[in-house]
Design a protein around this motif. Sequence first.
Motif, mmCIF file in Angstrom:
data_model
loop_
_atom_site.group_PDB
_atom_site.id
_atom_site.type_symbol
_atom_site.label_atom_id
_atom_site.label_comp_id
_atom_site.label_asym_id
_atom_site.label_seq_id
_atom_site.Cartn_x
_atom_site.Cartn_y
_atom_site.Cartn_z
ATOM 1 N N GLU A 48 4.382 -17.918 -16.515
ATOM 2 C CA GLU A 48 4.371 -18.754 -15.313
ATOM 3 C C GLU A 48 3.430 -18.256 -14.223
ATOM 4 N N GLY A 49 2.792 -17.122 -14.415
ATOM 5 C CA GLY A 49 1.900 -16.593 -13.392
ATOM 6 C C GLY A 49 1.896 -15.086 -13.402
ATOM 7 N N ALA A 50 1.735 -14.518 -12.228
ATOM 8 C CA ALA A 50 1.625 -13.066 -12.123
ATOM 9 C C ALA A 50 2.508 -12.555 -10.995
ATOM 10 N N TRP A 51 2.956 -11.336 -11.174
ATOM 11 C CA TRP A 51 3.762 -10.650 -10.170
ATOM 12 C C TRP A 51 2.972 -9.468 -9.635
ATOM 13 N N VAL A 52 3.040 -9.282 -8.340
ATOM 14 C CA VAL A 52 2.560 -8.052 -7.718
ATOM 15 C C VAL A 52 3.798 -7.365 -7.169
ATOM 16 N N ILE A 53 3.982 -6.123 -7.598
ATOM 17 C CA ILE A 53 5.147 -5.359 -7.178
ATOM 18 C C ILE A 53 4.669 -4.242 -6.251
ATOM 19 N N VAL A 54 5.190 -4.238 -5.044
ATOM 20 C CA VAL A 54 4.836 -3.229 -4.053
ATOM 21 C C VAL A 54 5.968 -2.210 -3.988
ATOM 22 N N HIS A 55 5.615 -0.955 -4.185
ATOM 23 C CA HIS A 55 6.578 0.152 -4.105
ATOM 24 C C HIS A 55 6.334 0.856 -2.770
ATOM 25 N N GLU A 56 7.106 0.474 -1.766
ATOM 26 C CA GLU A 56 6.890 0.957 -0.399
ATOM 27 C C GLU A 56 7.701 2.230 -0.132
ATOM 28 N N PRO A 57 7.008 3.344 0.114
ATOM 29 C CA PRO A 57 7.729 4.579 0.450
ATOM 30 C C PRO A 57 8.400 4.435 1.815
ATOM 31 N N LYS A 58 9.655 4.809 1.895
ATOM 32 C CA LYS A 58 10.426 4.711 3.142
ATOM 33 C C LYS A 58 11.181 6.017 3.346
ATOM 34 N N THR A 59 11.672 6.193 4.549
ATOM 35 C CA THR A 59 12.495 7.352 4.880
ATOM 36 C C THR A 59 13.741 6.865 5.606
ATOM 37 N N LYS A 60 14.893 7.295 5.114
ATOM 38 C CA LYS A 60 16.164 6.939 5.764
ATOM 39 C C LYS A 60 16.338 7.743 7.054
ATOM 40 N N VAL A 61 17.321 7.351 7.823
ATOM 41 C CA VAL A 61 17.614 8.042 9.083
ATOM 42 C C VAL A 61 17.885 9.530 8.850
ATOM 43 N N ASP A 62 18.519 9.858 7.700
ATOM 44 C CA ASP A 62 18.802 11.265 7.401
ATOM 45 C C ASP A 62 17.608 11.983 6.758
ATOM 46 N N LEU A 63 16.424 11.337 6.798
ATOM 47 C CA LEU A 63 15.156 11.857 6.289
ATOM 48 C C LEU A 63 15.067 11.912 4.769
ATOM 49 N N THR A 64 15.967 11.211 4.086
ATOM 50 C CA THR A 64 15.896 11.093 2.640
ATOM 51 C C THR A 64 14.811 10.076 2.287
ATOM 52 N N ALA A 65 13.894 10.474 1.413
ATOM 53 C CA ALA A 65 12.827 9.570 0.981
ATOM 54 C C ALA A 65 13.348 8.632 -0.098
ATOM 55 N N TYR A 66 12.896 7.396 -0.048
ATOM 56 C CA TYR A 66 13.234 6.426 -1.094
ATOM 57 C C TYR A 66 12.111 5.402 -1.183
ATOM 58 N N ILE A 67 12.139 4.614 -2.248
ATOM 59 C CA ILE A 67 11.131 3.580 -2.481
ATOM 60 C C ILE A 67 11.809 2.215 -2.401
ATOM 61 N N GLU A 68 11.279 1.357 -1.541
ATOM 62 C CA GLU A 68 11.749 -0.027 -1.463
ATOM 63 C C GLU A 68 10.748 -0.892 -2.226
ATOM 64 N N THR A 69 11.248 -1.717 -3.121
ATOM 65 C CA THR A 69 10.389 -2.538 -3.974
ATOM 66 C C THR A 69 10.388 -3.982 -3.495
ATOM 67 N N HIS A 70 9.190 -4.563 -3.429
ATOM 68 C CA HIS A 70 9.012 -5.962 -3.043
ATOM 69 C C HIS A 70 8.242 -6.660 -4.158
ATOM 70 N N ASN A 71 8.696 -7.845 -4.560
ATOM 71 C CA ASN A 71 8.046 -8.612 -5.615
ATOM 72 C C ASN A 71 7.426 -9.882 -5.041
ATOM 73 N N PHE A 72 6.175 -10.134 -5.408
ATOM 74 C CA PHE A 72 5.467 -11.328 -4.956
ATOM 75 C C PHE A 72 4.875 -12.037 -6.163
ATOM 76 N N ARG A 73 5.059 -13.357 -6.241
ATOM 77 C CA ARG A 73 4.510 -14.131 -7.355
ATOM 78 C C ARG A 73 3.246 -14.849 -6.907
ATOM 79 N N PHE A 74 2.231 -14.830 -7.788
ATOM 80 C CA PHE A 74 0.965 -15.509 -7.561
ATOM 81 C C PHE A 74 0.604 -16.305 -8.808
ATOM 82 N N ASP A 75 -0.299 -17.253 -8.655
ATOM 83 C CA ASP A 75 -0.801 -17.992 -9.818
ATOM 84 C C ASP A 75 -1.563 -17.072 -10.759
ATOM 85 N N GLY A 76 -2.213 -16.086 -10.209
ATOM 86 C CA GLY A 76 -2.959 -15.120 -10.999
ATOM 87 C C GLY A 76 -3.106 -13.821 -10.232
ATOM 88 N N ALA A 77 -3.253 -12.739 -10.957
ATOM 89 C CA ALA A 77 -3.454 -11.433 -10.339
ATOM 90 C C ALA A 77 -4.480 -10.668 -11.162
#
Length: 123
Positions: free
Chosen positions: A27-56
């Motif tokens: 059905e198309g293409a996905w771009v997945i963004v792995h965004e580095p984040k830091t919690k209030v307690d300074l713990t690092a984590y990755i938040e993932t965002h998915n975006f669909r496009f006709d092509g990538a």
Amino acid sequence: VVRKRPLSGREAERGRRDVLDMQADAEGAWVIVHEPKTKVDLTAYIETHNFRFDGAFGEATTNRTLYAGSVAPLVSHLFAGRIATCFAYGATGAGKTHTMLGSPQEHGIYSLAANSIFERMEA
């Protein structure tokens, strides 16, 4: 359609990481963004965002491949009396100029489209 550019030499020197993955399905293409984040307690984590496009298109994609897969079909629309638009959008340094204008070593979308249009007119 989206095109991913490679990390610049400067980004690599600074230890920047590639945070994008690309996946395609029927059905198309996905771009997945792995965004580095830091919690209030300074713990690092990755938040993932998915975006669909006709092509990538990945960072190894040539302008010619990008043109063939996304812009060339618009030329046929022009000769069928329709309107077609192609533009590049993105942040400074994202690769818009390289994609649209190209370089002495690799033609950009503008010249590839112009060549296709003139070839069709001469046929």
